[in-house]
Design a protein around this motif. Structure first.
Motif, PDB file in Angstrom:
ATOM      1  N   VAL A 124      13.961 -38.973 -41.979  1.00 28.37           N
ATOM      2  CA  VAL A 124      12.871 -38.093 -41.551  1.00 28.37           C
ATOM      3  C   VAL A 124      13.082 -37.683 -40.097  1.00 28.37           C
ATOM      4  N   LEU A 180       5.001 -40.505 -36.022  1.00 30.54           N
ATOM      5  CA  LEU A 180       4.990 -40.039 -37.400  1.00 30.54           C
ATOM      6  C   LEU A 180       3.665 -40.364 -38.081  1.00 30.54           C
ATOM      7  N   TRP A 181       3.122 -41.512 -37.752  1.00 31.90           N
ATOM      8  CA  TRP A 181       1.833 -41.918 -38.309  1.00 31.90           C
ATOM      9  C   TRP A 181       0.746 -40.905 -37.924  1.00 31.90           C
ATOM     10  N   GLY A 222       1.402 -37.544 -39.702  1.00 30.22           N
ATOM     11  CA  GLY A 222       1.105 -37.586 -41.127  1.00 30.22           C
ATOM     12  C   GLY A 222      -0.364 -37.413 -41.443  1.00 30.22           C
ATOM     13  N   GLY A 272       9.912 -37.870 -49.089  1.00 33.66           N
ATOM     14  CA  GLY A 272       9.432 -38.052 -47.722  1.00 33.66           C
ATOM     15  C   GLY A 272       8.395 -39.151 -47.572  1.00 33.66           C
ATOM     16  N   MET A 311       4.580 -40.377 -43.224  1.00 34.43           N
ATOM     17  CA  MET A 311       4.630 -38.920 -43.324  1.00 34.43           C
ATOM     18  C   MET A 311       4.004 -38.393 -44.608  1.00 34.43           C
TER      19      MET A 311
END
Length: 463
Positions: free
Chosen positions: A59, A73-74, A77, A438, A446
């Motif tokens: 990713v 990323l958290w 997302g 993903g 994500m």
């Protein structure tokens, strides 16, 4: 520890690995519409592939550091569930990278973003819905800042930063229609705050899911990983702070307990007293380390209709690398002597900040020392508490249907989901989310929408 492990070699092993431990304790699907049964599922037996090089296998890389990248990323997302905005997060990422990635720049940037969103936008007079989701996103960004504040230049602002995020969360809840029912449930000497979300105020008895956070999550994460999906599917959803979490940690100063059934039981009591709860359809779900906590609760609380472990795990202590775990010796004096004389003085500022953050939910003295910019001196007590969370000996007691989630490239608890699945004797299913869609890495940062689809498809068919 045995005499064969010298202090210098132990310190050398710690170098470069403690940071990995911090990331490890921080924080593609099968068929899109999988079919679930109440009999043991057939699962793939091939080993989990080794992670690819880089901070985010398969990713995007927002930050070169693995721990910061996972946090970023958290946040990103959450955009699909309304708890973040992609443009806001990516702009914050650019700001942090331009200034130089550090706990200070990360905390400062996300805190300022939260502060901005709690105010009305200057270009228009916003309606309630605008302010509602601005408040939710602010709660997300304050949570991001909170995760790094102990490594910043102002660790003493931790409680104030938590309160800012809690204020944003409460503002969001107050603007929901209907607003969640709030209460404080009796738990020992400290009440548990709860937020009970309903699709409407009709009073209809509905299936209900109890959403349980992990070791460093905030309430906004429960919106992302369950509340919104539950409401969309006609379920009630209850969010709560338990020991070691949210208000109980940062304000009331109550650390984690291994006896999570004593936490869940009064929550179930509270739900059963409500006419808008279907008494036979109460599910329990645990995100991140709560995959362990909720398994413990389900082993003893028999009024639960189903359990979802996200992911399954048996021993949170194993998230720390061997070199950190080996500090824990037979006695408190021996352990703390090694920690204070051989290990702690050699830790880098970054590694020390990681361990401060990871140990504070298990030790109030560690939390208070960290807020003063100091490293805890008692390694033994919180380490033993983390070790005591193991559920290896009680998982076989679980009787209700259980869904165990696993993740390709699980970086925190690799292999433990499969081990939990195999230890279960109840009706069970195992789903592994993968990089093909993903949804890889711990809790699919994500892909929370995919994550919720898998969980609630299973709950709909099971409960």
């Amino acid at each position: 520890m045995g005499d064969q492990t010298s202090g210098p070699s132990r310190r050398g092993a710690l170098a470069g690995l403690v940071g990995a431990a911090g990331a490890a304790v921080a924080a593609g699907c099968t068929a899109p519409r999988p079919r679930y049964t109440r009999r043991p599922a057939t699962v793939r037996t091939s080993p989990v592939p080794a992670p690819k090089a880089g901070p985010a296998p398969g990713v995007m890389t927002l930050f070169d550091d693995e721990g910061f990248n996972f946090s970023g990323l958290w946040a990103l997302g959450g955009a699909g569930q309304g708890s973040a905005d992609a443009g806001e997060v990516l702009t914050a990422v650019n700001t942090i990278n331009k200034a130089g990635l550090s706990a200070q720049t990360y905390t400062q940037t996300f805190r300022r973003l939260g502060d901005r969103l709690t105010k009305e936008p200057g270009n228009a007079r916003p309606d309630a819905e605008t302010m509602r989701f601005r408040a939710l996103r602010a709660a997300q960004y304050y949570a991001q800042a909170l995760s790094c504040v102990l490594g910043s230049e102002d660790p003493g602002s931790e409680e104030a930063l938590y309160q800012a995020g809690r204020g944003a969360w409460d503002a969001f809840c107050g603007l929901c229609d209907p607003a969640p029912v709030t209460d404080n449930i009796t738990y020992e000497s400290t009440p548990l705050p709860v937020w009970f979300f309903r699709p409407d105020a009709s009073g209809r008895a509905r299936p209900t899911v109890i959403l349980t956070n992990g070791s460093d999550g905030q309430n906004v994460d429960m919106w992302t990983y369950g509340v919104r999906t539950a409401l969309d599917r006609g379920w009630n959803a209850l969010v709560y702070d338990g020991p070691g979490q949210g208000q109980l940690l940062f304000v009331n100063r109550v650390p984690f307990t291994p006896s999570w059934e004593h936490v869940v039981t009064p929550v179930v009591d509270w739900l059963l007293a409500r006419s808008d709860v279907n008494r036979a359809k109460i599910a329990l779900a645990g995100l991140s380390m709560a995959g362990n906590l909720t398994a413990r609760a389900a082993a003893f609380e028999e009024r639960i209709a189903a359990l979802v472990a996200m992911p399954g795990l048996l021993e949170p202590w194993l998230a720390f690398p061997k070199q950190v775990r080996e500090i824990l010796a037979a006695t408190k004096d021996e352990t703390n002597n090694v920690w204070n004389k051989e290990v702690a003085p050699k830790l880098s500022r970054t590694d020390a900040a990681i361990l401060k953050t990871r140990f504070e939910p298990f030790s109030v003295p560690a939390m208070l020392a960290a807020r003063q910019g100091k490293l805890f001196t008692d390694f033994y007590t919180p380490a033993k508490l983390i070790q005591s969370l193991a559920t290896t000996n009680v998982v076989s007691r679980i009787k209700v249907p259980t869904l165990v989630l696993d993740y390709e490239f699980e970086q925190f608890y690799p292999g433990q989901a499969r081990q939990m699945y195999e230890a279960l004797t109840a009706p069970k299913d195992y789903v592994r989310l993968t990089a093909a869609t993903g949804a890889q890495m711990h809790c699919s940062p994500m892909a929370p929408q995919q994550h919720c689809e898998v969980v609630f498809d299973w709950l709909q068919q099971t409960v």
